[in-house]
Design a protein around this motif. Sequence first.
Motif, PDB file in Angstrom:
ATOM      1  N   LEU A   1       0.991  -1.223   0.108  1.00 52.99           N
ATOM      2  CA  LEU A   1       0.057  -0.039   0.095  1.00 52.99           C
ATOM      3  C   LEU A   1       0.882   1.369  -0.141  1.00 52.99           C
ATOM      4  N   LYS A   2       1.858   1.188   0.834  1.00 52.24           N
ATOM      5  CA  LYS A   2       2.936   2.560   0.918  1.00 52.24           C
ATOM      6  C   LYS A   2       3.524   2.708  -0.448  1.00 52.24           C
ATOM      7  N   GLU A   3       3.843   1.406  -1.271  1.00 59.00           N
ATOM      8  CA  GLU A   3       4.478   1.481  -2.411  1.00 59.00           C
ATOM      9  C   GLU A   3       3.395   2.430  -3.697  1.00 59.00           C
ATOM     10  N   LEU A   4       2.193   1.625  -3.441  1.00 59.22           N
ATOM     11  CA  LEU A   4       1.229   2.197  -4.438  1.00 59.22           C
ATOM     12  C   LEU A   4       0.873   3.666  -4.244  1.00 59.22           C
ATOM     13  N   ALA A   5       1.033   4.194  -2.823  1.00 61.19           N
ATOM     14  CA  ALA A   5       0.386   5.423  -2.713  1.00 61.19           C
ATOM     15  C   ALA A   5       1.557   6.470  -3.149  1.00 61.19           C
ATOM     16  N   ALA A   6       2.793   5.941  -3.472  1.00 63.70           N
ATOM     17  CA  ALA A   6       3.853   6.850  -4.086  1.00 63.70           C
ATOM     18  C   ALA A   6       3.399   6.888  -5.682  1.00 63.70           C
ATOM     19  N   THR A   7       2.433   6.185  -6.234  1.00 69.51           N
ATOM     20  CA  THR A   7       2.445   6.123  -7.459  1.00 69.51           C
ATOM     21  C   THR A   7       1.438   7.142  -8.051  1.00 69.51           C
ATOM     22  N   VAL A   8       0.472   7.635  -7.070  1.00 69.19           N
ATOM     23  CA  VAL A   8      -0.753   8.444  -7.540  1.00 69.19           C
ATOM     24  C   VAL A   8      -0.163   9.611  -8.135  1.00 69.19           C
ATOM     25  N   PRO A   9      -0.922  10.277  -9.042  1.00 67.89           N
ATOM     26  CA  PRO A   9      -0.676  11.735  -9.448  1.00 67.89           C
ATOM     27  C   PRO A   9      -0.712  12.877  -8.594  1.00 67.89           C
ATOM     28  N   HIS A  10       0.016  12.956  -7.875  1.00 67.45           N
ATOM     29  CA  HIS A  10       0.156  13.972  -6.682  1.00 67.45           C
ATOM     30  C   HIS A  10      -0.390  15.487  -7.042  1.00 67.45           C
ATOM     31  N   GLU A  11       0.364  15.843  -8.099  1.00 69.89           N
ATOM     32  CA  GLU A  11       0.156  17.263  -8.570  1.00 69.89           C
ATOM     33  C   GLU A  11      -1.363  17.418  -9.188  1.00 69.89           C
ATOM     34  N   ALA A  12      -1.900  16.418  -9.912  1.00 70.29           N
ATOM     35  CA  ALA A  12      -3.253  16.659 -10.186  1.00 70.29           C
ATOM     36  C   ALA A  12      -4.325  16.035  -8.910  1.00 70.29           C
ATOM     37  N   GLU A  13      -4.025  15.544  -8.202  1.00 66.48           N
ATOM     38  CA  GLU A  13      -4.814  15.251  -7.053  1.00 66.48           C
ATOM     39  C   GLU A  13      -4.841  16.532  -6.161  1.00 66.48           C
ATOM     40  N   ALA A  14      -3.649  17.205  -5.929  1.00 59.78           N
ATOM     41  CA  ALA A  14      -3.936  18.616  -5.338  1.00 59.78           C
ATOM     42  C   ALA A  14      -4.545  19.567  -5.981  1.00 59.78           C
ATOM     43  N   ALA A  15      -4.720  19.472  -7.386  1.00 60.36           N
ATOM     44  CA  ALA A  15      -5.626  20.428  -8.089  1.00 60.36           C
ATOM     45  C   ALA A  15      -7.249  19.966  -8.009  1.00 60.36           C
ATOM     46  N   ILE A  16      -7.366  18.824  -7.934  1.00 60.75           N
ATOM     47  CA  ILE A  16      -8.584  18.079  -7.800  1.00 60.75           C
ATOM     48  C   ILE A  16      -8.966  18.563  -6.360  1.00 60.75           C
ATOM     49  N   ARG A  17      -8.297  18.538  -5.126  1.00 61.96           N
ATOM     50  CA  ARG A  17      -8.764  19.078  -4.036  1.00 61.96           C
ATOM     51  C   ARG A  17      -9.068  20.528  -4.036  1.00 61.96           C
ATOM     52  N   VAL A  18      -8.455  21.454  -4.873  1.00 62.46           N
ATOM     53  CA  VAL A  18      -8.647  22.813  -4.971  1.00 62.46           C
ATOM     54  C   VAL A  18     -10.165  23.010  -5.701  1.00 62.46           C
ATOM     55  N   TRP A  19     -10.380  22.092  -6.648  1.00 61.15           N
ATOM     56  CA  TRP A  19     -11.573  21.955  -7.654  1.00 61.15           C
ATOM     57  C   TRP A  19     -12.672  21.482  -6.665  1.00 61.15           C
ATOM     58  N   ALA A  20     -12.517  20.510  -5.962  1.00 62.73           N
ATOM     59  CA  ALA A  20     -13.498  20.092  -4.973  1.00 62.73           C
ATOM     60  C   ALA A  20     -14.024  21.020  -3.982  1.00 62.73           C
ATOM     61  N   ALA A  21     -13.293  22.097  -3.652  1.00 63.26           N
ATOM     62  CA  ALA A  21     -13.687  23.274  -2.842  1.00 63.26           C
ATOM     63  C   ALA A  21     -14.506  24.195  -3.483  1.00 63.26           C
ATOM     64  N   LEU A  22     -14.426  24.236  -4.952  1.00 66.25           N
ATOM     65  CA  LEU A  22     -15.213  25.017  -5.608  1.00 66.25           C
ATOM     66  C   LEU A  22     -16.559  24.284  -6.301  1.00 66.25           C
TER      67      LEU A  22
END
Length: 184
Positions: A88-109
């Motif tokens: 799970l730890k190794e897989l967590a490193a593979t998510v698209p972190h920059e895109a997910e950060a942007a999705i969080r901003v989008w989620a607030a809007l």
Amino acid sequence: MAGKSVQVGPEQYFDGAMAILANDGTSGLKIAPLCRALGVTSGSFYHHFGSWAGFVVALLEHWETEQTARIVALAAATADPGERVTVLKELAATVPHEAEAAIRVWAALDPDVGRAQARVDDERRAAVERVVSGIVDDPEVARRLAVLGLAVLVGFQQTCVPPVVDVLGGLLDDFEAIVRAHAR
């Protein structure tokens, strides 16, 4: 290449959207730049998704499936409970972190994006809790550790821009050590 028709499917649109989110944030994710990046016309976009709203729904479903359900399934496929934590730890490193950060901003809007984000967070927290419960007896400790694990990932995505995978690796190593310290 004039006159050549470019054929792309939904997967390429999703990949293109995640790249735009990672590079330009939510303000850059629009039909024209996405189509331009893929070398297609807006007609192709509307053929696949019907509307912007249809695209957003499909993109969020794809993200949820690829970056949550797939990861959860891969971790669950590992038989050894201790090894599941490492996987799970190794897989967590593979998510698209920059895109997910942007999705969080989008989620607030956008409430629809916010609901998708909440589902992803809930699914990830529950998955981490299941993995941790395999080696930690106390359900309350497992629950708290799952929240901590998700907080590590989200906190990294929000504060480490651009993401430095070695930093995340160290944080996840620390998380794994904390989980193992609570092992039966």
